[in-house]
Scaffold this motif. Sequence first.
Motif: not given
Lengths: 378, 551
Positions: A271-296
Amino acid sequence: MPVPQSERTTGASIQLRGVTKRYSHDGRPAVGDVSLDVAPGEFVTLLGPSGSGKSTTLNMIVGFTDPSEGEILVDGRAINDVPPHKRDLGMVFQDYALFPHMTAAQNIEFPLRYRKVPKAERQRRVDEALEFVELPGYGGRLPRDLSGGERQRVAIARAIVARPVALLMDEPLGALDKKLRESLQVEIRHLHQELGITFVYVTHDQDEALALSDRIAVFNRGRIEQIADPETLYERPSTLFVAEFVGESNTFEGIVRGDSGAIRLECENRSLGVPAGSSLRSGDAAALVVRPEHVRIRERRESDEGNVLTGWIDQILYLGSTRSIEVMLDGGGAMMIREPAGQWSDAEPGNTVTVSWDLEASILLPGDSARGAEAASP
Amino acid sequence: MVLLAPALVLLGVFFAYPVFEILKRTFTDVAPGQDWLENFAWFFRESSNAEVLLRTLITGLVVTASCLVLGFPFAYAIARAGRRLRIVLLGLVVISLWQSIVARLFGFLVILRPSGIVNDALSALGLGRPELLGHTPAVIIALTQVMLPAMILPVYASLTAIDRRLFLAARNLGAPPWRAFTRVYVPLSVPGMMAGGILVFVFALAFYPAPAILGSPSNALLSQSIVLQIDPAQSFGHAGVLSIVLIAATLIAIAIASRFTRGHLEAASDTGTMLAGARDQQEESASTGSLPGRIVLAASVAVGCLFLLAPVVVMTVLSFTGENSYAFPPPSWSTEWYTTFFTDPAWRDALVNSLIVAALTVVASLAIGVPAAVALDRFDFRGKSVVRGLLILPIIVPLVVFAIGAYRVFLGWGLVGSRVGFVIAHTIFALPLVVFAVGVSLSAFDRRLEQAAQSLGASRLAAFRAVTLPAIAPGIFTAAIFAFIASFDELVVALFLSDPLTQTLPVKMFETLRTVDPTVAASSTIVLGVTTAMILLLLIVGGRRGARASI
C-alpha cells in the motif's frame, strides 16, 4: 554560424485541426484527430515510438500524404489542396535523400532553380549556404564522397537555401553515431536560433527531444498524449505512457482506496502513499510513478517514514556520471535508483536495504486502461 | 490511364487480336457440314501429330537435362573462381545469352554438316560419319548451346546467395568436402535450377529457328509443324489446334515450375546486379575442394567455354575463307565474302533494313514501354495484375503462334512486306523486355528522392525529370539494348512478314539455307559482332553506372 540580417524571418505558424489519416475504413487510424498549434519561430518536436503516427503527421504537413479529415494551416491559410512543391516548407529527410547524381552544390542549388532565382545569385546563395553549414569548398563533391555528418549538413543547407517559412526534420540524426549526434544537436539548436524560423522535428529519441525543443508533442497509437515544454513533460507527465516514454521511471499500478484527502494506492503486495491534490477517486485504477533519481536508498532501519519499501540490491551498473542500482523488492517487483557521482551511498550488491521517496516527488496518474486489460488476460 | 493506353492498344490490336484470330480459326476453319471440333479430331486421328508432340517434349527434356549437367558445374566453378576469372566467365555467359541466335544456329549448320568438323573428329575416332543435320540430335545440340546461359545464370545467382559459412559449418560438424557440397550447395541451389530449367524447357518447346535451320520436316517439332500447316498447306485450322497444344504445354510447364520458383526467375534474370556483385565480391581462399573435385570443375569450365564459343569462332574463321565452300578449317583465305556482303544489293538492303527496323523498334518500345513501367510502379488500380500479365504475354505465347497470326491479320492491313509491319511486331515482343528492365530500376529507386525534390519546389513532373529519370537511365539504356537485339536477331515473325523485296538480315540468311554461300558466314560474323558489341557496351557502361549508383 552567422546569418546575414536580411535572411532573418520569424517563420510561419503551423496549425493542425483534427487531422486524421485512415489507410482503411475499418481499424485504428494511423493518425487520429491530431490538433497542434505551432507558433511562428517555435521549435516543436513530435516524439513517439515507431508507428505512433509522428512521421505520418509530418508527411501530411509537408504534403506527401493527404489527410482523410481535418485541416492543416500555415499562417492561417489552409494548405490541404496546395501541392508539396508550392508549400514553401523546407524538409530534411531521414538518411537525407540527397540526389546521388548531383554534387553538393547542385543539390543545394536545386530549390533555387525552381524559384526562378537568377543564375548569378544562385551561385552566391549556394556558396553562402555551404559557408553557413561550415562546408566551404565542398560544393564539387558527390554525396557518396561525403561523410554522414557532412551529408547531413548538405541536406540542411539544401532545405534552408530557399528561405522556407518553416523547416521540417524527419529523424535527421537517426543514421549517425552517438557522439556526432550530440554535437549536431547543439548545431541544430544554433541553427534554429540563427534562422529564427519555425521548426517541426520528428524523433523517437526522448533525450534529443528534451534537449532541442521548445515544446514536445508525445505521440502514441496515432494520437497526441500530451503537448508541453520539456520540463513539464518530465516533471508532470499527464499520462502513464508519457511518464514511461519520457525519462526513466519506476511504476506501481494499483487501485485508489480511501476518502478524499487521505487516499492511498493499493497494489498487489503493498500500500503506497500518494501526493496530495489528486482528482482520482476510490476505486479508480491508477499508477504511481517515481523517477529513479528521486529514490533514496540506505541500510535497513526501523524508523523510516513516507513510502518506505524493503528489498535487496541485485546489481549496480556503473555509468560514469551516474550509477544505476537495481533493487529487488520484498513481496515482488523491482525498482531502479539512480545516484549521481559524488553522492553515492555505500550500497553493495546483496545488501538488504530500504528505499524511500518524498510523496511530492512521485506522480499519481490514471491507470493505463489498455495495459490493464492486457494484464488481466491470461 | 494515359500512361498505359499506348501499350494496351498496341498489345490489344496487334498481338491479342492476331493470336485470338488463330485460336478462333481452330474452331471455324472446318469444311461445311463438319463438326466444329473437327480440327481436334484431326489432331488425334493423325498419328504423326502424337509423334511430333512426343518428339518435342523429349527434345525439351533432353535440352533441359543437358543444360543442367553442363551448367551446374560451370555455375559452381564461376561462383568459386577468383575475382578476375569470375568476371571473364560471367561476361562470356552473359554475352552468349544475348548474342545473335540465328548466327549461332548457322554456326552449327557448318559444324554439324556431313563433312564438318564434328564428323571429321568422329571418323578420326573410328565412329563413322553419322548424319546429324536434319535429325533431332543436331537440334538438341544447338538448343543446348543457345539455352546454356539461361541455366547457368539463375544457378549461379542461387549459389552465390548461399552463405559460405554454411559449408564451413558442415565441414566443422564433420562432413567431408564432397558430402558438405552435396548436402549444402546442391539442395540450396534447387530454386535456381528450377528457374533455369523452366526457362530452358519452355523456350526449347517453342523455338522455331533451331529445328527450321538444323532439323527437317520429316523430324518436325511442334513449332515446325505449325509453320508447315501454313506453308505449304495453308491450313489455319490445323495450325490453330497445334498452336493450342503448344500453348497448353507451355502453360502447364510454367504452372508446374512456378510452384517451385516463386520470385527466383526475376532475381535470376537481373544480370546487372549479378555482375556488379561479382566485381565487389572479395577474393576467397582458393583452398576449396579436393583435387578430383577441382579437376571436374576445370574440365566442366573448359567444355562449357568450348561449347559456348564454338559456333562463334567457327563462323568468324569461316567468313575469311578463300573457297566457295564450308570446308573447315578454310584451305585459303580472303575477304571476298565481306565484299560480296557490302556490295550485293540484296545483302546490303537486308542489313540496312534490319538496322532501321531495330532502331525504330527501340524508339517505339521505349516510348510505349517506359510510361507503362512507370504506371505499373507508381499507381495502384483495379486490374493491375491483369495488365501486368498482358504485358508479359508476348514472351509466354510461342512466337510461332503470334507469327502466323500476325501474318494472317497484317496481310489484310497491308503490313506484310513493310517496315511498319516489322516494327510493330518487333515492338510487341520488345515491350516486355523494356517494361521489365525499366521496372527493375524503378523499384530500386528511392522514391523519397522524388519527394525531396517536391519539397524543394519541383512539381511532380519536374521532380520526375530532374531526379527519377537520371536514376533510371541505366535501366532505360539496358531496355534499349535488349529491344535492339530482340529485333535485330528476330527470325520467326520476320519470316512471315517479309516479301522478296523487303527482308531483314536473318530472313535473308535463312533463304540461303539450301545453298552453300560463305556470305552467310560473313553476315553471321557481322551480326555476332553487332550483338556482342551491344552487350559489351551494356556491361561496361552499366558497370560504371552501377558503381556510381551504389551510394
